[in-house]
Each structure stands twice: as structure tokens, then as C-alpha cells.
Design a protein around this motif. Sequence first.
Motif, PDB file in Angstrom:
ATOM      1  N   UNK A  33      33.430 -49.202  63.042  1.00 27.77           N
ATOM      2  CA  UNK A  33      33.380 -50.729  63.325  1.00 27.77           C
ATOM      3  C   UNK A  33      32.645 -50.997  64.151  1.00 27.77           C
ATOM      4  N   UNK A  34      31.902 -50.323  65.217  1.00 27.54           N
ATOM      5  CA  UNK A  34      30.908 -50.696  65.927  1.00 27.54           C
ATOM      6  C   UNK A  34      29.689 -50.748  65.141  1.00 27.54           C
ATOM      7  N   UNK A  39      25.272 -54.467  60.592  1.00 31.60           N
ATOM      8  CA  UNK A  39      24.968 -54.450  59.305  1.00 31.60           C
ATOM      9  C   UNK A  39      23.893 -55.764  59.408  1.00 31.60           C
ATOM     10  N   UNK A  40      22.893 -55.747  58.615  1.00 35.45           N
ATOM     11  CA  UNK A  40      21.802 -56.635  58.862  1.00 35.45           C
ATOM     12  C   UNK A  40      22.327 -57.888  57.695  1.00 35.45           C
ATOM     13  N   UNK A  73      30.076 -63.558  59.124  1.00 39.12           N
ATOM     14  CA  UNK A  73      29.852 -64.438  59.867  1.00 39.12           C
ATOM     15  C   UNK A  73      31.291 -65.224  60.105  1.00 39.12           C
ATOM     16  N   UNK A  74      31.717 -65.558  61.328  1.00 37.14           N
ATOM     17  CA  UNK A  74      33.038 -66.426  61.411  1.00 37.14           C
ATOM     18  C   UNK A  74      32.830 -67.202  62.814  1.00 37.14           C
ATOM     19  N   UNK A  75      33.325 -68.472  63.002  1.00 39.63           N
ATOM     20  CA  UNK A  75      33.573 -69.113  63.960  1.00 39.63           C
ATOM     21  C   UNK A  75      34.201 -68.451  65.061  1.00 39.63           C
ATOM     22  N   UNK A  76      33.583 -68.545  66.442  1.00 44.28           N
ATOM     23  CA  UNK A  76      34.199 -68.092  67.749  1.00 44.28           C
ATOM     24  C   UNK A  76      35.509 -68.504  67.639  1.00 44.28           C
ATOM     25  N   UNK A  77      36.449 -68.038  68.414  1.00 48.57           N
ATOM     26  CA  UNK A  77      37.690 -68.844  68.858  1.00 48.57           C
ATOM     27  C   UNK A  77      37.626 -69.848  69.807  1.00 48.57           C
ATOM     28  N   UNK A  78      38.633 -70.801  69.558  1.00 46.12           N
ATOM     29  CA  UNK A  78      38.559 -72.013  70.638  1.00 46.12           C
ATOM     30  C   UNK A  78      38.637 -71.625  71.802  1.00 46.12           C
ATOM     31  N   UNK A  79      39.133 -70.683  72.278  1.00 46.43           N
ATOM     32  CA  UNK A  79      39.233 -70.251  73.933  1.00 46.43           C
ATOM     33  C   UNK A  79      38.386 -69.104  74.125  1.00 46.43           C
ATOM     34  N   UNK A  89      29.965 -61.870  64.517  1.00 43.34           N
ATOM     35  CA  UNK A  89      29.982 -61.171  63.355  1.00 43.34           C
ATOM     36  C   UNK A  89      31.250 -60.310  63.551  1.00 43.34           C
ATOM     37  N   UNK A  90      31.898 -60.520  62.430  1.00 43.51           N
ATOM     38  CA  UNK A  90      33.129 -59.572  62.470  1.00 43.51           C
ATOM     39  C   UNK A  90      33.078 -58.570  61.239  1.00 43.51           C
ATOM     40  N   UNK A  91      33.587 -57.514  61.325  1.00 37.92           N
ATOM     41  CA  UNK A  91      33.478 -56.359  60.466  1.00 37.92           C
ATOM     42  C   UNK A  91      34.913 -55.710  60.124  1.00 37.92           C
TER      43      UNK A  91
END
Length: 104
Positions: A33-34, A39-40, A73-79, A89-91
Motif C-alpha cells: 500500500x505504501x 504510483x505516478x 486522488x481524493x479530497x481530504x477529510x473535513x476534519x 492520494x489513496x491506494x
Amino acid sequence: MVREDGKRNFALRDSDGSESSVFSGSTPRQAALKAARRIDDVGESEAAATRYEIQLREKGTDKLHIYEAWAWQSDSPDDKPDWMPGEITEANVAKQGIEHLDEP
């Protein structure tokens, strides 16, 4: 080989057999996962992300862990904390198998 803290080291292997990076984790999946987060070519969503094969050689053994990996790519959490960027970046990975190498 297991370190004192219980983590193991895994070398990321390129297609030519060279090893470019080392990732540590308690399990091979954690290290994969790391590696996948680096990944580019990341997709805009998980469904649109391109799948890649990554190979991790467990240091001190003859095991080669093979994974299908993808990142998006995803948005960061609100908190989120102040230091975290607006997009992260999530994987994800899916294990394809284990091979045994001739040389450790």
C-alpha cells in the motif's frame, strides 16, 4: 527478516530485476500500500485508476510478493489537520501471489 519492532523490509523490484526503493511494514500488504501510493499515474477516482503490477522482495528471504496496485486522488477529510493538503492520494492493492526466487 523481522526487525526488533516487528516490521519487515520489502524491496520494490522493477521489471529488469533492479530494486529502487525499500518499504517497511508488519505485513507485505502494508508495504505494498505504501508503494502503491507512490504510483505516478493516479486516476481521478478508484474506478478510473490504472492497474499496475508491483513486485516486492522480502529482504532476507527468497519470497517475491506480487500485487496489482492502483492509486487515485481524493479530497481530504473535513476534519483534516492544518498540515494536510486539500487532495490526498489513496491506494489499494490485490495480491496476485508469491514466487520464490533462486537468490535471496
